[in-house]
Design a protein around this motif. Structure first.
Motif, PDB file in Angstrom:
ATOM      1  N   SER A 110     -52.210 -25.401  31.258  1.00 21.51           N
ATOM      2  CA  SER A 110     -52.412 -26.644  32.027  1.00 21.51           C
ATOM      3  C   SER A 110     -51.128 -27.033  32.748  1.00 21.51           C
ATOM      4  CB  SER A 110     -52.804 -27.810  31.114  1.00 21.51           C
ATOM      5  OG  SER A 110     -53.866 -27.448  30.312  1.00 21.51           O
ATOM      6  N   VAL A 111     -49.989 -26.917  32.052  1.00 25.46           N
ATOM      7  CA  VAL A 111     -48.701 -27.253  32.688  1.00 25.46           C
ATOM      8  C   VAL A 111     -48.501 -26.369  33.923  1.00 25.46           C
ATOM      9  CG1 VAL A 111     -46.185 -27.085  32.398  1.00 25.46           C
ATOM     10  CG2 VAL A 111     -47.577 -28.124  30.602  1.00 25.46           C
ATOM     11  N   PHE A 112     -48.812 -25.094  33.767  1.00 19.43           N
ATOM     12  CA  PHE A 112     -48.657 -24.165  34.896  1.00 19.43           C
ATOM     13  C   PHE A 112     -49.542 -24.614  36.062  1.00 19.43           C
ATOM     14  CE2 PHE A 112     -49.533 -20.417  37.426  1.00 19.43           C
ATOM     15  CZ  PHE A 112     -48.296 -19.797  37.509  1.00 19.43           C
ATOM     16  N   ASP A 113     -50.794 -24.930  35.750  1.00 22.26           N
ATOM     17  CA  ASP A 113     -51.738 -25.323  36.809  1.00 22.26           C
ATOM     18  C   ASP A 113     -51.302 -26.603  37.511  1.00 22.26           C
ATOM     19  OD1 ASP A 113     -53.425 -23.168  36.538  1.00 22.26           O
ATOM     20  OD2 ASP A 113     -54.731 -24.154  35.068  1.00 22.26           O
ATOM     21  N   GLU A 114     -50.821 -27.585  36.711  1.00 27.73           N
ATOM     22  CA  GLU A 114     -50.432 -28.874  37.314  1.00 27.73           C
ATOM     23  C   GLU A 114     -49.267 -28.693  38.292  1.00 27.73           C
ATOM     24  OE1 GLU A 114     -49.593 -31.420  33.965  1.00 27.73           O
ATOM     25  OE2 GLU A 114     -51.674 -31.145  33.303  1.00 27.73           O
ATOM     26  N   THR A 115     -48.235 -27.963  37.848  1.00 26.96           N
ATOM     27  CA  THR A 115     -47.070 -27.774  38.741  1.00 26.96           C
ATOM     28  C   THR A 115     -47.474 -26.937  39.957  1.00 26.96           C
ATOM     29  OG1 THR A 115     -45.597 -27.937  36.868  1.00 26.96           O
ATOM     30  CG2 THR A 115     -44.673 -26.964  38.850  1.00 26.96           C
ATOM     31  N   SER A 116     -48.328 -25.968  39.740  1.00 29.13           N
ATOM     32  CA  SER A 116     -48.780 -25.140  40.872  1.00 29.13           C
ATOM     33  C   SER A 116     -49.496 -26.000  41.896  1.00 29.13           C
ATOM     34  CB  SER A 116     -49.739 -24.046  40.396  1.00 29.13           C
ATOM     35  OG  SER A 116     -49.088 -23.198  39.497  1.00 29.13           O
TER      36      SER A 116
ATOM     37  N   THR B  14     -43.085 -20.889  32.125  1.00 30.09           N
ATOM     38  CA  THR B  14     -42.978 -19.632  32.891  1.00 30.09           C
ATOM     39  C   THR B  14     -42.013 -18.658  32.214  1.00 30.09           C
ATOM     40  OG1 THR B  14     -41.335 -20.616  34.384  1.00 30.09           O
ATOM     41  CG2 THR B  14     -43.641 -20.634  35.110  1.00 30.09           C
ATOM     42  N   LYS B  15     -41.026 -19.199  31.467  1.00 28.11           N
ATOM     43  CA  LYS B  15     -40.146 -18.277  30.711  1.00 28.11           C
ATOM     44  C   LYS B  15     -40.952 -17.596  29.600  1.00 28.11           C
ATOM     45  CE  LYS B  15     -36.626 -15.972  29.852  1.00 28.11           C
ATOM     46  NZ  LYS B  15     -35.422 -16.055  29.127  1.00 28.11           N
ATOM     47  N   LYS B  16     -41.849 -18.372  28.971  1.00 28.17           N
ATOM     48  CA  LYS B  16     -42.711 -17.769  27.939  1.00 28.17           C
ATOM     49  C   LYS B  16     -43.614 -16.706  28.575  1.00 28.17           C
ATOM     50  CE  LYS B  16     -44.169 -21.676  25.494  1.00 28.17           C
ATOM     51  NZ  LYS B  16     -45.060 -22.280  24.505  1.00 28.17           N
ATOM     52  N   PHE B  17     -44.148 -17.025  29.751  1.00 24.07           N
ATOM     53  CA  PHE B  17     -44.988 -16.042  30.459  1.00 24.07           C
ATOM     54  C   PHE B  17     -44.167 -14.772  30.740  1.00 24.07           C
ATOM     55  CE2 PHE B  17     -48.305 -18.904  32.833  1.00 24.07           C
ATOM     56  CZ  PHE B  17     -48.716 -19.419  31.618  1.00 24.07           C
ATOM     57  N   HIS B  18     -42.945 -14.991  31.212  1.00 20.79           N
ATOM     58  CA  HIS B  18     -42.059 -13.869  31.556  1.00 20.79           C
ATOM     59  C   HIS B  18     -41.863 -12.964  30.333  1.00 20.79           C
ATOM     60  CE1 HIS B  18     -38.472 -11.969  33.471  1.00 20.79           C
ATOM     61  NE2 HIS B  18     -37.980 -11.986  32.245  1.00 20.79           N
ATOM     62  N   ASN B  19     -41.524 -13.603  29.208  1.00 24.66           N
ATOM     63  CA  ASN B  19     -41.309 -12.825  27.982  1.00 24.66           C
ATOM     64  C   ASN B  19     -42.595 -12.121  27.559  1.00 24.66           C
ATOM     65  OD1 ASN B  19     -38.656 -13.662  27.822  1.00 24.66           O
ATOM     66  ND2 ASN B  19     -39.089 -15.369  26.436  1.00 24.66           N
ATOM     67  N   ALA B  20     -43.725 -12.849  27.630  1.00 25.94           N
ATOM     68  CA  ALA B  20     -44.998 -12.283  27.181  1.00 25.94           C
ATOM     69  C   ALA B  20     -45.442 -11.128  28.076  1.00 25.94           C
ATOM     70  CB  ALA B  20     -46.064 -13.374  27.155  1.00 25.94           C
ATOM     71  N   LEU B  21     -45.163 -11.254  29.367  1.00 25.04           N
ATOM     72  CA  LEU B  21     -45.526 -10.146  30.273  1.00 25.04           C
ATOM     73  C   LEU B  21     -44.695  -8.909  29.962  1.00 25.04           C
ATOM     74  CD1 LEU B  21     -45.918 -12.142  33.604  1.00 25.04           C
ATOM     75  CD2 LEU B  21     -47.742 -10.939  32.375  1.00 25.04           C
ATOM     76  N   HIS B  22     -43.492  -9.151  29.457  1.00 27.19           N
ATOM     77  CA  HIS B  22     -42.639  -8.030  29.041  1.00 27.19           C
ATOM     78  C   HIS B  22     -43.051  -7.512  27.667  1.00 27.19           C
ATOM     79  CE1 HIS B  22     -39.629  -7.230  32.026  1.00 27.19           C
ATOM     80  NE2 HIS B  22     -39.239  -8.475  32.130  1.00 27.19           N
ATOM     81  N   GLY B  23     -44.078  -8.125  27.067  1.00 27.64           N
ATOM     82  CA  GLY B  23     -44.582  -7.632  25.783  1.00 27.64           C
ATOM     83  C   GLY B  23     -44.004  -8.334  24.569  1.00 27.64           C
ATOM     84  N   ARG B  24     -43.195  -9.383  24.781  1.00 29.11           N
ATOM     85  CA  ARG B  24     -42.635 -10.109  23.639  1.00 29.11           C
ATOM     86  C   ARG B  24     -43.689 -11.074  23.089  1.00 29.11           C
ATOM     87  NH1 ARG B  24     -38.115 -14.475  23.645  1.00 29.11           N
ATOM     88  NH2 ARG B  24     -37.253 -14.243  21.567  1.00 29.11           N
ATOM     89  N   VAL B  25     -43.685 -11.269  21.764  1.00 28.91           N
ATOM     90  CA  VAL B  25     -44.671 -12.188  21.172  1.00 28.91           C
ATOM     91  C   VAL B  25     -44.224 -13.620  21.424  1.00 28.91           C
ATOM     92  CG1 VAL B  25     -45.828 -12.889  19.040  1.00 28.91           C
ATOM     93  CG2 VAL B  25     -45.210 -10.479  19.403  1.00 28.91           C
TER      94      VAL B  25
END
Ligand code: UDP
Length: 406
Positions: free
Chosen positions: A96-102, A76-87
Motif C-alpha cells: 500500500s505504501v508503494f502504491d500511495e507514493t507511486s 523499496t529497500k526491502k523490495f530491492h533486497n527481496a528481488l536479490h533473493g534476501r529474506v
C-alpha cells in the motif's frame, strides 16, 4: 566535463564518429530518464555521466527523480533486497505504501518525452501514465532479478508487462518476460573525477587526510554501507590475512537518499572494527569522487565481497586503474572478472582471505591481473560503448520492418 572528442585518444576517432552518426538518426526523439536518487549508488553515477553526453550528441535528454518519504524508501529497500533473493518481512502495508507514493508521483510528474526511460523498481508505476500516444517506455533493471522473492516479483510484473522493452545488464540477471529485452551492461567514464589519472601528491594528501599509513599495504572496499555488500565479511576476511601479513583495510562509503538502511549498517561496521586499529571505516559524503579515486589508486588490492550485485561499477573502476581485484562471483562481477586472468573470484570469507593474501604476496601476478582487467574494461565497459548501445536501442524501438516510425 570533457567533450566527447577528448575520448578519442582512448577509444579511437571511429568510435566517436559512429556516435555522431547514430545520434543524427535518433536526435528527433526526446528521452526522459527517471530514477529514485540523484546521488549515491551506481544508477545515479551512470546517469550523471550519460545525460550530458547524450545532450552533447544533440539528443534532448533529461533526468528526473521521483519523490518519496522514509516509509516509501524503507519499502523499496526491502523490495530491492527481496528481488536479490534476501529474506525480508513484507506485508500488505508495504504494497500500500508503494502504491500511495507511486500515485503521488504519477500526479506530480510530467512525463512528456518520446522515450520514457525508467530505472529500477522504485519508479516503475509511472507506467500508469502510458497512453496510446507514440511514446515508448523502457524499464531499465539494474539489479539481479534472476532469483527474486515471488511476492515482490509478482507485484511488479503487471507494471513491467506494460513496458515496450526491458533492459538488463546481462542474461544471467534477467527473467523471461513477454516484451522485447535488451542486454546492455553499464559503463564507467575514464575521464571523470572518479577515474581520471591523479598526481601522486594528491593521492598522498587524501591518505593523510584520512589518517591512513601510506607505507602499509592497503586493502580496500568502496561501497554503500549495505548488508548485500558484506562489509562485515570483508573485515572477517581481512583479519585472517592480518594473521600472516602486516596490512590495513579501508572500508569507504557514503549514503544514498533511497537507502535508509545504511546508517544501521555503518553503525554495525564501526562497532565490529572498533577493536582493530588497522581497519579504517570512512563515511564519506556523496560527490567525493576524487577521494574515492585516490583511495582506489592507493590500494594494493581492491575487494568487492558482495553477497548479491547488480553490475558492480566499483569493480570496473578498480580494474580501469589496473588494480588487482578480489570479488565475489555474483551478478555482473562475473562479466568483468575472468578468474585468474583479470582478477580473482571468491565464494566465501576464507576464499576472499586466501585470494587477498595471494595477491599481496605476489606483486607480479597481481600486476598482471590488474593489467588484463584494465584492457577488458577498455574493450567492453567504457561509456562510449554504453552510449552506442543506448542510441541503437532508441533506434530499434521505433523501427518497424523497413521503416522508422515517428
Ligand atoms: N560510490 C560513491 N561513494 C560511495 C560509495 C560508492 O561514489 O560512498 C560509487 C562507486 O564509486 C560506484 C557506485 O557508487 O561508482 C556504486 O555502484 P555499484 O554498481 O558498485 O553499486 P550500487 O551502489 O549501485 O549497488
Amino acid at each position: 566535463m570533457p567533450p566527447l572528442k577528448a575520448y578519442e585518444p582512448i577509444v579511437g576517432p571511429q568510435v566517436i564518429g559512429e556516435l555522431y552518426l547514430l545520434a543524427e538518426k535518433t536526435k528527433r526523439w526526446s528521452v526522459q530518464n527517471i530514477n529514485s536518487t540523484a546521488v549515491g549508488g551506481g544508477v545515479a553515477e551512470i546517469l550523471n555521466r550519460m545525460i550530458p553526453f547524450l545532450q552533447e550528441l544533440g539528443i534532448n535528454a533529461k533526468w528526473d527523480v521521483i519523490k518519496g518519504g522514509e516509509k516509501f524508501f524503507k519499502v523499496t529497500k526491502k523490495f530491492h533486497n527481496a528481488l536479490h533473493g534476501r529474506v525480508e518481512e513484507i506485508g500488505p502495508d508495504d504494497f500500500s505504501v508503494f502504491d500511495e507514493t507511486s500515485e503521488m508521483n504519477n500526479k506530480n510528474m510530467e512525463l512528456t518525452a518520446d522515450i520514457m526511460f525508467i530505472h529500477d523498481p522504485q519508479p516503475i508505476a509511472l507506467i500508469n501514465q502510458k497512453d496510446s500516444k507514440r511514446a515508448k517506455w523502457i524499464w531499465r533493471c539494474h539489479i539481479d532479478v534472476s532469483n527474486p522473492d515471488e511476492r515482490v516479483w509478482n507485484f511488479l510484473r503487471p507494471f513491467i508487462d506494460r513496458y515496450d522493452a526491458a533492459v538488463f545488464s546481462a542474461p544471467a540477471l534477467s527473467q523471461p518476460l513477454p516484451l522485447r529485452q535488451f542486454l546492455i551492461s553499464p559503463s564507467i567514464d575514464p575521464l571523470s573525477d572518479k577515474n581520471k589519472d591523479l598526481p601522486d601528491e594528491m593521492i598522498r594528501n587524501v591518505l593523510e587526510r584520512f589518517a591512513i599509513d601510506p607505507e602499509k599495504p592497503m586493502v580496500t572496499q568502496i561501497s554503500r554501507f549495505d548488508y548485500l555488500k558484506d562489509p562485515l565479511g570483508v573485515i572477517d576476511a581481512f583479519e585472517i590475512v592480518q594473521h600472516h601479513l602486516d596490512c590495513q583495510l579501508v572500508l569507504a562509503g557514503g549514503e544514498a537518499t533511497d537507502d535508509p538502511e545504511s546508517t544501521e549498517v555503518l553503525d554495525k561496521v564501526r562497532e565490529r572494527a572498533a577493536s582493530n586499529p588497522d581497519v579504517h571505516v570512512l563515511a564519506i559524503p556523496s560527490g567525493s569522487d576524487l577521494e574515492i579515486n585516490a583511495l582506489q589508486r592507493a590500494s594494493a588490492v581492491i575487494v568487492q565481497k558482495s553477497i548479491k550485485e547488480g553490475f558492480g561499477l566499483t569493480v570496473s573502476e578498480a580494474l580501469w586503474k589496473a588494480k588487482p581485484v578480489v570479488a565475489s562471483a555474483v551478478g555482473g562481477i562475473t562479466l568483468q572478472i575472468a578468474h585468474k586472468y583479470s582478477g580473482l573470484l571468491c565464494h566465501s570469507v576464507e576464499g576472499a582471505a586466501h585470494a587477498i593474501k595471494q595477491l599481496l604476496q605476489n606483486p607480479e601476478y597481481a600486476t598482471k591481473l590488474g593489467q588484463n582487467g584494465h584492457e577488458h574494461i577498455k574493450q567492453s565497459f567504457l561509456l562510449t560503448r554504453h552510449l552506442r548501445d543506448y542510441l541503437l536501442l532508441f533506434l530499434s524501438l521505433f523501427y518497424d520492418g523497413d521503416v522508422i516510425t515517428l
